[in-house]
Design a protein around this motif. Structure first.
Motif, PDB file in Angstrom:
ATOM      1  N   UNK A   1       0.837  -1.196   0.000  1.00 16.41           N
ATOM      2  CA  UNK A   1       0.000   0.000   0.000  1.00 16.41           C
ATOM      3  C   UNK A   1       0.869   1.243   0.000  1.00 16.41           C
ATOM      4  N   UNK A   2       0.493   2.219  -0.806  1.00 14.08           N
ATOM      5  CA  UNK A   2       1.202   3.501  -0.831  1.00 14.08           C
ATOM      6  C   UNK A   2       0.488   4.569  -0.028  1.00 14.08           C
ATOM      7  N   UNK A   3      -0.714   4.220   0.498  1.00 12.17           N
ATOM      8  CA  UNK A   3      -1.440   5.208   1.304  1.00 12.17           C
ATOM      9  C   UNK A   3      -1.778   4.709   2.709  1.00 12.17           C
ATOM     10  N   UNK A   4      -1.413   3.462   3.016  1.00  8.78           N
ATOM     11  CA  UNK A   4      -1.656   2.914   4.335  1.00  8.78           C
ATOM     12  C   UNK A   4      -3.087   2.482   4.562  1.00  8.78           C
ATOM     13  N   UNK A   5      -3.938   2.589   3.557  1.00 13.88           N
ATOM     14  CA  UNK A   5      -5.355   2.246   3.717  1.00 13.88           C
ATOM     15  C   UNK A   5      -5.822   1.194   2.717  1.00 13.88           C
ATOM     16  N   UNK A   6      -5.472   1.371   1.450  1.00 20.34           N
ATOM     17  CA  UNK A   6      -5.890   0.416   0.420  1.00 20.34           C
ATOM     18  C   UNK A   6      -4.698  -0.430   0.013  1.00 20.34           C
TER      19      UNK A   6
ATOM     20  N   UNK B   1      -7.061  -9.744   7.056  1.00 16.26           N
ATOM     21  CA  UNK B   1      -5.659  -9.559   6.667  1.00 16.26           C
ATOM     22  C   UNK B   1      -4.787  -9.454   7.915  1.00 16.26           C
ATOM     23  N   UNK B   2      -3.502  -9.703   7.737  1.00 15.91           N
ATOM     24  CA  UNK B   2      -2.562  -9.572   8.848  1.00 15.91           C
ATOM     25  C   UNK B   2      -2.255  -8.112   9.129  1.00 15.91           C
ATOM     26  N   UNK B   3      -1.604  -7.859  10.264  1.00 14.32           N
ATOM     27  CA  UNK B   3      -1.182  -6.498  10.601  1.00 14.32           C
ATOM     28  C   UNK B   3      -0.102  -6.036   9.631  1.00 14.32           C
ATOM     29  N   UNK B   4      -0.160  -4.765   9.263  1.00 15.05           N
ATOM     30  CA  UNK B   4       0.793  -4.203   8.303  1.00 15.05           C
ATOM     31  C   UNK B   4       2.124  -3.891   8.975  1.00 15.05           C
ATOM     32  N   UNK B   5       3.172  -3.962   8.186  1.00  9.59           N
ATOM     33  CA  UNK B   5       4.483  -3.432   8.564  1.00  9.59           C
ATOM     34  C   UNK B   5       4.670  -2.172   7.735  1.00  9.59           C
ATOM     35  N   UNK B   6       4.966  -1.072   8.419  1.00 10.30           N
ATOM     36  CA  UNK B   6       5.122   0.218   7.753  1.00 10.30           C
ATOM     37  C   UNK B   6       6.587   0.460   7.452  1.00 10.30           C
ATOM     38  N   UNK B   7       6.844   1.093   6.312  1.00 17.46           N
ATOM     39  CA  UNK B   7       8.203   1.362   5.856  1.00 17.46           C
ATOM     40  C   UNK B   7       8.326   2.816   5.446  1.00 17.46           C
ATOM     41  N   UNK B   8       9.517   3.360   5.597  1.00 17.07           N
ATOM     42  CA  UNK B   8       9.785   4.748   5.218  1.00 17.07           C
ATOM     43  C   UNK B   8      11.100   4.799   4.451  1.00 17.07           C
ATOM     44  N   UNK B   9      11.033   5.198   3.190  1.00 15.11           N
ATOM     45  CA  UNK B   9      12.222   5.383   2.349  1.00 15.11           C
ATOM     46  C   UNK B   9      12.674   6.831   2.438  1.00 15.11           C
ATOM     47  N   UNK B  10      13.947   7.054   2.744  1.00 18.66           N
ATOM     48  CA  UNK B  10      14.523   8.398   2.771  1.00 18.66           C
ATOM     49  C   UNK B  10      15.694   8.403   1.789  1.00 18.66           C
ATOM     50  N   UNK B  11      15.533   9.102   0.670  1.00 19.49           N
ATOM     51  CA  UNK B  11      16.546   9.129  -0.387  1.00 19.49           C
ATOM     52  C   UNK B  11      17.212  10.502  -0.398  1.00 19.49           C
ATOM     53  N   UNK B  12      18.558  10.499  -0.360  1.00 21.50           N
ATOM     54  CA  UNK B  12      19.320  11.745  -0.268  1.00 21.50           C
ATOM     55  C   UNK B  12      20.268  11.889  -1.451  1.00 21.50           C
ATOM     56  N   UNK B  13      20.321  13.099  -1.994  1.00 18.87           N
ATOM     57  CA  UNK B  13      21.245  13.416  -3.094  1.00 18.87           C
ATOM     58  C   UNK B  13      22.548  13.957  -2.505  1.00 18.87           C
TER      59      UNK B  13
END
Length: 194
Positions: A48-53, A160-172
């Protein structure tokens, strides 16, 4: 009584005895039956990219990460952030170990690094903290080894199972070249734990 008559009498008696013995033997026989039914479980990971769908993204390039700052106008020192979440779909019957594989890069991703954090809620910004899955400063196409997390199935199994949330931080980095363009695709390879 003649010999022939005696023989008939003996045969008739044997026949009666044989029928009686068959009836007695049949009354002392019994059977038990046992049947096994075998059904395979089901297994499915969703993102999911919005945490809901949540939906399936089974092939590359997969879901498009919603970076919070414009990733198409980077300058040295910029950091962009994108949340993502994964879970086991309803009716998945086993837990899972998920391996984060090395990103597949196309074009140029030189002078770009990233960090992957597992926060406790959906979202991603400069202040997002949590378990660091991929260390800050890892090259965007840098090799990964042993980066895993677990997913549990729903309870009851129809959930459904519980979600695992992820956060990508990309630096130039300072060496970012004007006009360079590249894409990175991460694979989250889920394997059943039973």
């Amino acid at each position: 009584m003649s010999k022939r008559g005696k023989m008939r009498a003996l045969l008739a008696g044997g026949l009666v005895l044989g029928v009686g013995a068959a009836v007695v033997l049949a009354a002392w026989n019994d059977s038990e039956f046992a049947t096994g039914t075998f059904t395979a479980g089901t297994f499915n990971i969703q993102g999911s990219t919005d945490g809901a769908s949540y939906t399936d993204h089974p092939a590359s390039p997969g879901a498009t990460l919603p970076f919070t700052l414009n990733p198409t106008n980077l300058a040295p020192g910029d950091t962009v952030y994108a949340p993502f979440a994964v879970r086991l779909a309803a009716n998945t019957t086993t837990g899972s170990t998920v391996t984060v594989n090395t990103a597949t890069a196309t074009g140029s991703v030189a002078n770009l690094s990233y960090e992957l954090v597992q926060p406790t809620s959906f979202g991603c910004s400069s202040s997002t903290t949590g378990t660091e899955l991929v260390q800050a400063g890892t090259a965007l196409n840098g090799a990964l080894s042993g980066v895993t997390f677990t997913l549990s199935p729903g309870s009851p199994a129809s959930d459904p199972g519980d979600a695992v949330f992820l956060c990508f931080k990309v630096t130039a980095a300072a060496g970012l070249v004007q006009g360079q363009n590249g894409t990175a695709t991460w694979q989250f390879a889920a394997a059943s734990t039973s």
